[in-house]
Design an enzyme around this catalytic site. Structure first.
Site, mmCIF file in Angstrom:
data_model
loop_
_atom_site.group_PDB
_atom_site.id
_atom_site.type_symbol
_atom_site.label_atom_id
_atom_site.label_comp_id
_atom_site.label_asym_id
_atom_site.label_seq_id
_atom_site.Cartn_x
_atom_site.Cartn_y
_atom_site.Cartn_z
ATOM 1 N N LYS A 47 0.861 -1.183 0.000
ATOM 2 C CA LYS A 47 0.000 0.000 0.000
ATOM 3 C C LYS A 47 0.901 1.238 0.000
ATOM 4 C CE LYS A 47 -3.553 2.444 2.528
ATOM 5 N NZ LYS A 47 -4.472 2.459 3.661
ATOM 6 N N LYS A 53 -2.186 -1.526 -3.806
ATOM 7 C CA LYS A 53 -3.061 -0.367 -3.764
ATOM 8 C C LYS A 53 -2.244 0.912 -3.856
ATOM 9 C CE LYS A 53 -6.085 1.904 -0.585
ATOM 10 N NZ LYS A 53 -6.547 1.969 0.754
HETATM 11 C C1 PBG Z 1 -7.010 3.481 5.279
HETATM 12 C C2 PBG Z 1 -7.530 3.305 3.923
HETATM 13 C C3 PBG Z 1 -7.432 4.220 2.895
HETATM 14 C C4 PBG Z 1 -8.044 3.663 1.786
HETATM 15 C C5 PBG Z 1 -8.511 2.410 2.167
HETATM 16 N N1 PBG Z 1 -8.156 2.190 3.488
HETATM 17 C C6 PBG Z 1 -6.920 5.590 2.861
HETATM 18 C C7 PBG Z 1 -5.636 5.980 3.390
HETATM 19 O O1 PBG Z 1 -4.719 5.189 3.582
HETATM 20 O O2 PBG Z 1 -5.529 7.175 3.646
HETATM 21 C C8 PBG Z 1 -8.149 4.346 0.458
HETATM 22 C C9 PBG Z 1 -9.156 3.828 -0.476
HETATM 23 C C10 PBG Z 1 -9.462 4.727 -1.617
HETATM 24 O O3 PBG Z 1 -8.810 5.757 -1.860
HETATM 25 O O4 PBG Z 1 -10.418 4.384 -2.323
HETATM 26 N N2 PBG Z 1 -7.599 2.715 6.216
#
Ligand code: PBG
Length: 323
Positions: free
Chosen positions: A194, A247
């Site tokens: 991520k 991601k």
């Molecule tokens: C954090 C989380 C995020 C997303 C999913 N889980 C955002 C972040 O890390 O700030 C992002 C998902 C998206 O942008 O669609 N728990």
């Protein structure tokens, strides 16, 4: 070689084109993310994500029944609690917002596969993904909270959990805690690679989880790195992850492909909020053909190696896909 070989021969007939198509997108590949808001009769639109809403549990049930009836079989839940706190304790409450949503969905839409995000950022007053000690997220304390949150989601009856926090060692700690509570059969889909990405902007409006200070660069990955993604994946698998995730998706197709080749677990990819918002904005201007663009995007993510795609486009595209 030409003239013996003519690749166009397989392209003239549409049935033949379908027969030799290498990547097939199916409704079974897709997961729809949803935002659960406290209260009743709440359906708040998210301005930067046209077509996406925050739902209170009563309306979430209706929405999920609708989604299920059009062929969406899996959802990923994020919660917006009434009260946030310093350490995200409310994420671990058995009557927490997502726990209640899971109980309600299991009762009213029993066929639906319900996945829950595991993270603190929607539950902390400061918006970071864990407990703050000396100005930064403390890794090991946060892992304990995440493990508690996971157990309470398991008690509510969730079908799979998806930790998105990026703490070191959290998959192992969560797995051990789940097992100790008798949930050894509950699968974990780990957000393994991520990245600290600007593509999450609209999500943070939707989940009300923008960090109040600093950024997430001490825990999420540097977008410039790819070998490091393989280390993250390797560790998560050793610690017990059943599915690994990349991601965002679109700027990271190379990472999806590398991971697919380097490990034997299923690979998921998250087609995130910013990717969705860009497509919607251009479509609203009439600048692109939304349906064709979405199919091309999702197909490219699958072609790169994703077995599973989490996408806000799921509800719009599902009816055009093979079941
Ligand atoms: C954090 C989380 C995020 C997303 C999913 N889980 C955002 C972040 O890390 O700030 C992002 C998902 C998206 O942008 O669609 N728990």
């Amino acid at each position: 070689m030409f003239p013996n070989t003519r690749l166009r021969r397989l392209r003239y007939n549409n049935l033949l084109r379908d027969m030799v198509q290498e990547t097939q997108l199916s409704s079974k590949d897709l997961i729809m993310p949803l935002f659960v808001h406290y209260g009743t009769k709440v359906k708040n639109p998210i301005p930067s994500m046209p077509g996406i809403f925050q739902y209170s549990i009563d309306l979430l049930i209706e929405e999920c029944s609708r989604l299920y009836s059009i062929g969406v079989h899996a959802v990923l839940l994020f919660g917006i609690p009434e009260q946030k706190d310093e350490t995200g304790k409310c994420a671990c409450a058995d009557d927490g917002i997502v726990q209640q949503a899971i109980i309600a969905l299991k009762k009213h839409v029993p066929g639906l596969f319900v996945i829950a995000d595991v993270c603190n950022c929607e539950y902390t007053t400061h918006g970071h993904c864990g407990t703050i000690v000396q100005g930064d997220v403390h890794n090991d304390i946060t892992c304990k909270t995440l493990a508690q949150q996971s157990v309470s989601l398991a008690r509510a009856g969730v079908d799979m959990i998806a930790p998105s926090d990026m703490m070191d060692g959290r998959i192992g700690i969560i797995r051990a805690e789940l097992d100790a509570h008798g949930f050894e059969s509950l699968p974990i889909m780990a957000y393994s690679a991520k990245y600290a990405s600007a593509f999450y902007g609209p999500f943070r409006d939707a989940a009300q989880s923008t960090p109040q200070f600093g950024d997430r660069k001490t825990y999420q990955m540097n977008p410039a790195n790819s070998r490091e993604a393989l280390r993250e994946v390797e560790l998560d698998i050793q610690e017990g992850a059943d599915i690994v995730m990349v991601k965002p998706a679109l700027s990271y197709l190379d990472i999806i492909q590398k991971i697919k080749h380097s490990c034997n677990t299923p690979v998921a990819a998250y087609n995130v909020s910013g990717e969705y918002a860009m497509v919607k904005a251009a479509a609203q201007q009439g600048w692109i053909d939304e349906e064709r663009i979405v199919l091309e995007i999702l197909t490219s993510i699958k072609r790169a190696g994703a077995d599973i795609i989490i996408s806000y486009h799921t509800q719009d595209i599902i009816s055009t896909l093979a079941q």
